[in-house]
Design an enzyme around this catalytic site. Structure first.
Site, short mmCIF file in Angstrom:
data_model
loop_
_atom_site.label_atom_id
_atom_site.label_comp_id
_atom_site.label_asym_id
_atom_site.label_seq_id
_atom_site.Cartn_x
_atom_site.Cartn_y
_atom_site.Cartn_z
N GLY A 1 6.24 -69.51 38.51
CA GLY A 1 5.48 -69.66 39.88
C GLY A 1 6.40 -70.11 41.14
O GLY A 1 6.30 -70.75 41.80
N SER B 1 7.08 -67.93 43.63
CA SER B 1 6.91 -67.18 44.78
C SER B 1 6.68 -68.12 45.88
O SER B 1 6.84 -67.67 47.23
CB SER B 1 5.81 -66.24 44.58
OG SER B 1 4.37 -66.70 44.38
N ASN C 1 7.41 -74.14 36.48
CA ASN C 1 6.70 -74.67 37.80
C ASN C 1 5.28 -74.40 37.89
O ASN C 1 4.69 -74.86 38.66
CB ASN C 1 7.54 -74.22 38.90
CG ASN C 1 6.98 -74.46 40.13
OD1 ASN C 1 7.12 -75.84 40.60
ND2 ASN C 1 6.59 -73.43 40.93
N SER D 1 3.82 -84.33 37.76
CA SER D 1 3.09 -84.71 38.88
C SER D 1 3.16 -86.12 38.74
O SER D 1 2.86 -86.84 37.71
CB SER D 1 1.64 -84.13 39.19
OG SER D 1 0.87 -84.50 40.15
N TYR E 1 -5.82 -81.95 35.97
CA TYR E 1 -4.70 -81.77 36.27
C TYR E 1 -4.00 -82.93 35.62
O TYR E 1 -2.82 -82.69 35.38
CB TYR E 1 -4.42 -81.69 37.84
CG TYR E 1 -3.15 -81.26 38.36
CD1 TYR E 1 -2.80 -80.05 38.16
CD2 TYR E 1 -2.50 -82.19 38.95
CE1 TYR E 1 -1.38 -79.71 38.82
CE2 TYR E 1 -1.33 -81.86 39.85
CZ TYR E 1 -0.83 -80.56 39.62
OH TYR E 1 0.52 -80.27 39.99
N LYS F 1 -0.58 -82.44 33.05
CA LYS F 1 0.64 -82.85 33.28
C LYS F 1 1.03 -84.16 32.50
O LYS F 1 2.19 -84.22 32.14
CB LYS F 1 0.89 -83.33 35.13
CG LYS F 1 0.48 -81.90 35.76
CD LYS F 1 1.46 -80.95 35.53
CE LYS F 1 1.46 -79.82 36.80
NZ LYS F 1 2.41 -78.66 36.37
#
Length: 243
Positions: free
Chosen positions: A8, A10, A89, A141, A154, A158
Protein backbone atom coordinates in the site's frame (compact mmCIF):
# COMPACT_ATOMS: atom_id res chain seq x y z
CA UNK A 1 21.11 -5.68 -3.18
CA UNK A 2 18.95 -5.17 -0.11
CA UNK A 3 15.32 -4.15 -0.33
CA UNK A 4 12.47 -2.75 1.73
CA UNK A 5 8.92 -3.69 0.71
CA UNK A 6 6.10 -1.29 1.56
CA UNK A 7 2.60 -2.62 0.87
CA UNK A 8 0.00 0.00 0.00
CA UNK A 9 2.93 2.29 -0.76
CA UNK A 10 1.33 4.51 -3.37
CA UNK A 11 -0.51 7.03 -1.19
CA UNK A 12 -0.81 8.61 2.24
CA UNK A 13 1.25 7.07 5.04
CA UNK A 14 2.60 4.39 2.68
CA UNK A 15 3.99 7.00 0.30
CA UNK A 16 5.54 8.96 3.17
CA UNK A 17 7.20 5.77 4.44
CA UNK A 18 8.68 4.99 1.01
CA UNK A 19 10.15 8.49 0.75
CA UNK A 20 11.51 8.50 4.31
CA UNK A 21 13.16 5.09 3.89
CA UNK A 22 14.77 6.43 0.72
CA UNK A 23 16.17 9.38 2.67
CA UNK A 24 17.35 7.46 5.72
CA UNK A 25 18.49 4.08 4.40
CA UNK A 26 20.32 2.48 1.49
CA UNK A 27 17.44 0.14 0.71
CA UNK A 28 15.98 -0.09 -2.76
CA UNK A 29 12.27 0.48 -2.14
CA UNK A 30 9.66 -1.94 -3.50
CA UNK A 31 6.45 0.06 -3.82
CA UNK A 32 3.45 -2.25 -3.69
CA UNK A 33 0.06 -1.06 -4.89
CA UNK A 34 -3.16 -2.71 -6.01
CA UNK A 35 -4.99 -0.47 -8.49
CA UNK A 36 -3.68 3.08 -8.57
CA UNK A 37 -0.61 2.92 -10.81
CA UNK A 38 -0.49 6.68 -11.35
CA UNK A 39 -0.21 7.30 -7.62
CA UNK A 40 2.48 4.60 -7.36
CA UNK A 41 4.44 6.29 -10.14
CA UNK A 42 4.21 9.59 -8.23
CA UNK A 43 5.65 7.82 -5.18
CA UNK A 44 8.44 6.37 -7.35
CA UNK A 45 9.30 9.87 -8.58
CA UNK A 46 9.26 11.21 -5.00
CA UNK A 47 11.63 8.42 -3.88
CA UNK A 48 14.04 9.23 -6.71
CA UNK A 49 13.86 12.95 -5.94
CA UNK A 50 14.79 12.07 -2.34
CA UNK A 51 17.94 10.39 -3.64
CA UNK A 52 16.69 6.80 -3.44
CA UNK A 53 15.78 4.07 -5.90
CA UNK A 54 12.56 2.12 -6.21
CA UNK A 55 10.59 -0.40 -8.24
CA UNK A 56 6.81 -0.82 -8.56
CA UNK A 57 5.54 -4.22 -7.42
CA UNK A 58 1.78 -4.48 -8.00
CA UNK A 59 -0.33 -7.18 -6.33
CA UNK A 60 -3.42 -7.52 -4.16
CA UNK A 61 -2.18 -8.38 -0.65
CA UNK A 62 -5.41 -10.23 0.17
CA UNK A 63 -4.97 -12.67 -2.73
CA UNK A 64 -2.41 -15.27 -1.64
CA UNK A 65 -1.83 -16.58 -5.18
CA UNK A 66 -1.22 -13.07 -6.48
CA UNK A 67 1.21 -12.38 -3.61
CA UNK A 68 3.13 -15.61 -4.17
CA UNK A 69 3.30 -15.16 -7.94
CA UNK A 70 4.46 -11.54 -7.73
CA UNK A 71 7.12 -12.21 -5.09
CA UNK A 72 8.37 -15.38 -6.79
CA UNK A 73 8.61 -13.59 -10.13
CA UNK A 74 10.47 -10.72 -8.49
CA UNK A 75 12.90 -13.09 -6.74
CA UNK A 76 13.65 -14.95 -9.98
CA UNK A 77 14.51 -11.65 -11.64
CA UNK A 78 16.58 -10.53 -8.62
CA UNK A 79 18.38 -13.72 -7.57
CA UNK A 80 20.71 -11.91 -5.15
CA UNK A 81 17.98 -9.62 -3.84
CA UNK A 82 17.19 -9.78 -0.13
CA UNK A 83 14.07 -8.16 1.33
CA UNK A 84 15.21 -7.14 4.82
CA UNK A 85 12.32 -4.83 5.68
CA UNK A 86 8.59 -5.48 5.35
CA UNK A 87 6.16 -2.67 6.09
CA UNK A 88 2.66 -4.15 6.10
CA UNK A 89 0.80 -0.93 5.43
CA UNK A 90 -1.97 -1.94 3.01
CA UNK A 91 -5.41 -1.49 4.54
CA UNK A 92 -8.90 -0.31 3.69
CA UNK A 93 -11.90 0.93 5.63
CA UNK A 94 -15.56 0.15 4.97
CA UNK A 95 -17.21 1.90 7.89
CA UNK A 96 -20.75 1.25 9.07
CA UNK A 97 -22.60 0.41 12.25
CA UNK A 98 -22.25 -3.30 12.92
CA UNK A 99 -25.97 -4.03 12.59
CA UNK A 100 -25.94 -2.58 9.06
CA UNK A 101 -22.57 -3.95 8.03
CA UNK A 102 -22.55 -6.01 4.85
CA UNK A 103 -20.69 -9.35 4.99
CA UNK A 104 -18.55 -8.33 2.02
CA UNK A 105 -17.45 -5.16 3.85
CA UNK A 106 -16.52 -7.23 6.90
CA UNK A 107 -14.47 -9.68 4.83
CA UNK A 108 -12.77 -7.15 2.57
CA UNK A 109 -11.45 -5.15 5.51
CA UNK A 110 -10.33 -8.25 7.43
CA UNK A 111 -8.77 -9.83 4.33
CA UNK A 112 -6.77 -6.76 3.38
CA UNK A 113 -5.26 -6.04 6.80
CA UNK A 114 -5.05 -9.47 8.42
CA UNK A 115 -4.71 -11.86 5.48
CA UNK A 116 -2.48 -9.27 3.81
CA UNK A 117 -0.13 -9.41 6.79
CA UNK A 118 -0.08 -13.21 6.64
CA UNK A 119 0.28 -13.56 2.89
CA UNK A 120 3.21 -11.18 2.49
CA UNK A 121 5.07 -11.91 5.73
CA UNK A 122 4.66 -15.69 5.53
CA UNK A 123 6.09 -15.73 2.02
CA UNK A 124 9.18 -13.75 2.98
CA UNK A 125 9.95 -14.81 6.53
CA UNK A 126 11.79 -18.04 5.73
CA UNK A 127 14.49 -16.14 3.87
CA UNK A 128 14.71 -13.64 6.73
CA UNK A 129 15.24 -16.52 9.16
CA UNK A 130 17.97 -18.01 6.97
CA UNK A 131 19.67 -14.60 6.68
CA UNK A 132 19.31 -14.02 10.43
CA UNK A 133 18.13 -10.45 10.04
CA UNK A 134 14.89 -8.63 9.38
CA UNK A 135 12.53 -5.83 10.28
CA UNK A 136 8.77 -6.39 10.12
CA UNK A 137 6.63 -3.32 10.80
CA UNK A 138 2.86 -3.67 10.86
CA UNK A 139 0.76 -0.56 10.46
CA UNK A 140 -2.20 -0.88 12.80
CA UNK A 141 -4.42 1.79 14.30
CA UNK A 142 -5.83 3.46 17.37
CA UNK A 143 -9.01 1.58 16.36
CA UNK A 144 -7.25 -1.75 16.95
CA UNK A 145 -6.38 -0.75 20.50
CA UNK A 146 -9.46 1.04 21.82
CA UNK A 147 -12.09 0.03 19.26
CA UNK A 148 -13.90 2.68 17.26
CA UNK A 149 -17.70 2.68 16.82
CA UNK A 150 -18.65 2.32 13.19
CA UNK A 151 -15.40 0.45 12.58
CA UNK A 152 -16.02 -2.96 14.13
CA UNK A 153 -14.48 -4.62 11.06
CA UNK A 154 -11.40 -2.36 10.98
CA UNK A 155 -10.96 -2.57 14.76
CA UNK A 156 -11.17 -6.38 14.58
CA UNK A 157 -8.64 -6.54 11.74
CA UNK A 158 -6.10 -4.24 13.37
CA UNK A 159 -6.60 -5.80 16.82
CA UNK A 160 -5.79 -9.20 15.30
CA UNK A 161 -2.62 -7.86 13.66
CA UNK A 162 -1.54 -6.39 17.01
CA UNK A 163 -1.81 -9.82 18.66
CA UNK A 164 -0.04 -11.48 15.72
CA UNK A 165 2.77 -8.92 16.04
CA UNK A 166 3.36 -9.84 19.68
CA UNK A 167 3.30 -13.59 19.01
CA UNK A 168 5.52 -13.56 15.92
CA UNK A 169 8.05 -11.27 17.61
CA UNK A 170 8.72 -13.96 20.22
CA UNK A 171 9.15 -16.68 17.60
CA UNK A 172 11.81 -14.92 15.54
CA UNK A 173 13.71 -12.69 17.98
CA UNK A 174 16.69 -15.07 18.28
CA UNK A 175 17.31 -14.65 14.55
CA UNK A 176 17.69 -10.87 14.92
CA UNK A 177 14.29 -10.24 13.36
CA UNK A 178 12.14 -7.64 15.07
CA UNK A 179 8.38 -7.40 14.68
CA UNK A 180 6.64 -4.23 15.78
CA UNK A 181 3.38 -2.42 15.18
CA UNK A 182 2.78 1.29 14.68
CA UNK A 183 -0.64 2.59 15.71
CA UNK A 184 -1.46 6.01 14.24
CA UNK A 185 -4.34 8.12 15.49
CA UNK A 186 -5.78 10.90 13.33
CA UNK A 187 -3.31 11.50 10.49
CA UNK A 188 -3.90 13.82 7.53
CA UNK A 189 -4.33 11.44 4.58
CA UNK A 190 -6.91 10.50 1.95
CA UNK A 191 -8.53 8.23 4.56
CA UNK A 192 -9.27 11.15 6.89
CA UNK A 193 -10.34 13.82 4.38
CA UNK A 194 -14.02 13.18 5.10
CA UNK A 195 -13.59 13.56 8.87
CA UNK A 196 -14.46 16.79 10.68
CA UNK A 197 -10.93 17.80 11.63
CA UNK A 198 -12.00 20.97 13.42
CA UNK A 199 -14.19 18.99 15.85
CA UNK A 200 -12.12 15.83 16.15
CA UNK A 201 -8.87 17.61 16.97
CA UNK A 202 -10.53 18.73 20.22
CA UNK A 203 -10.28 15.08 21.32
CA UNK A 204 -6.50 15.13 20.78
CA UNK A 205 -4.35 16.55 23.60
CA UNK A 206 -1.90 17.86 20.99
CA UNK A 207 -4.89 19.69 19.42
CA UNK A 208 -4.09 18.74 15.83
CA UNK A 209 -4.05 15.87 13.36
CA UNK A 210 -0.67 14.27 12.71
CA UNK A 211 1.26 14.36 9.46
CA UNK A 212 2.08 11.25 7.43
CA UNK A 213 5.75 12.24 7.59
CA UNK A 214 5.70 12.02 11.38
CA UNK A 215 4.55 8.41 11.16
CA UNK A 216 7.15 7.73 8.49
CA UNK A 217 10.00 8.90 10.75
CA UNK A 218 8.94 6.36 13.38
CA UNK A 219 8.69 3.55 10.82
CA UNK A 220 12.10 4.47 9.42
CA UNK A 221 13.64 4.19 12.90
CA UNK A 222 12.03 0.78 13.45
CA UNK A 223 13.38 -0.31 10.05
CA UNK A 224 16.92 0.60 11.07
CA UNK A 225 19.57 -1.29 13.01
CA UNK A 226 19.21 1.27 15.82
CA UNK A 227 15.91 -0.35 16.90
CA UNK A 228 17.38 -3.84 17.40
CA UNK A 229 16.23 -4.22 21.04
CA UNK A 230 12.64 -3.15 20.39
CA UNK A 231 10.34 -6.00 19.39
CA UNK A 232 6.78 -7.11 20.03
CA UNK A 233 5.80 -3.51 20.71
CA UNK A 234 2.82 -1.44 19.64
CA UNK A 235 3.94 2.18 19.40
CA UNK A 236 1.21 4.80 19.45
CA UNK A 237 1.57 7.97 17.42
CA UNK A 238 -1.60 9.90 18.10
CA UNK A 239 -0.93 13.19 19.86
CA UNK A 240 -1.82 11.75 23.26
CA UNK A 241 -5.39 10.67 22.49
CA UNK A 242 -4.84 7.20 23.93
CA UNK A 243 -2.35 8.00 26.70
Amino acid sequence: MKYALVTGGSRGIGKAICVQLAKDTKYHILINYNNNKNAALETLTAVEEAGGSATLLPFNVSDIDAVNNALDTWQEANKDGVIEVIVNNAGITKDDLFMWMKPEDWHRVINTSLDGFFNVTHHLIQKMLVNRYGRIINMVSLSGLKGTPGQTNYSAAKGAVISATKALAQEVAKRKITVNAVAPGFIKTDMTTNLNEKELKKLVPANRFGEAEEVAHLVSFLASEKSSYITGEVININGGIYS
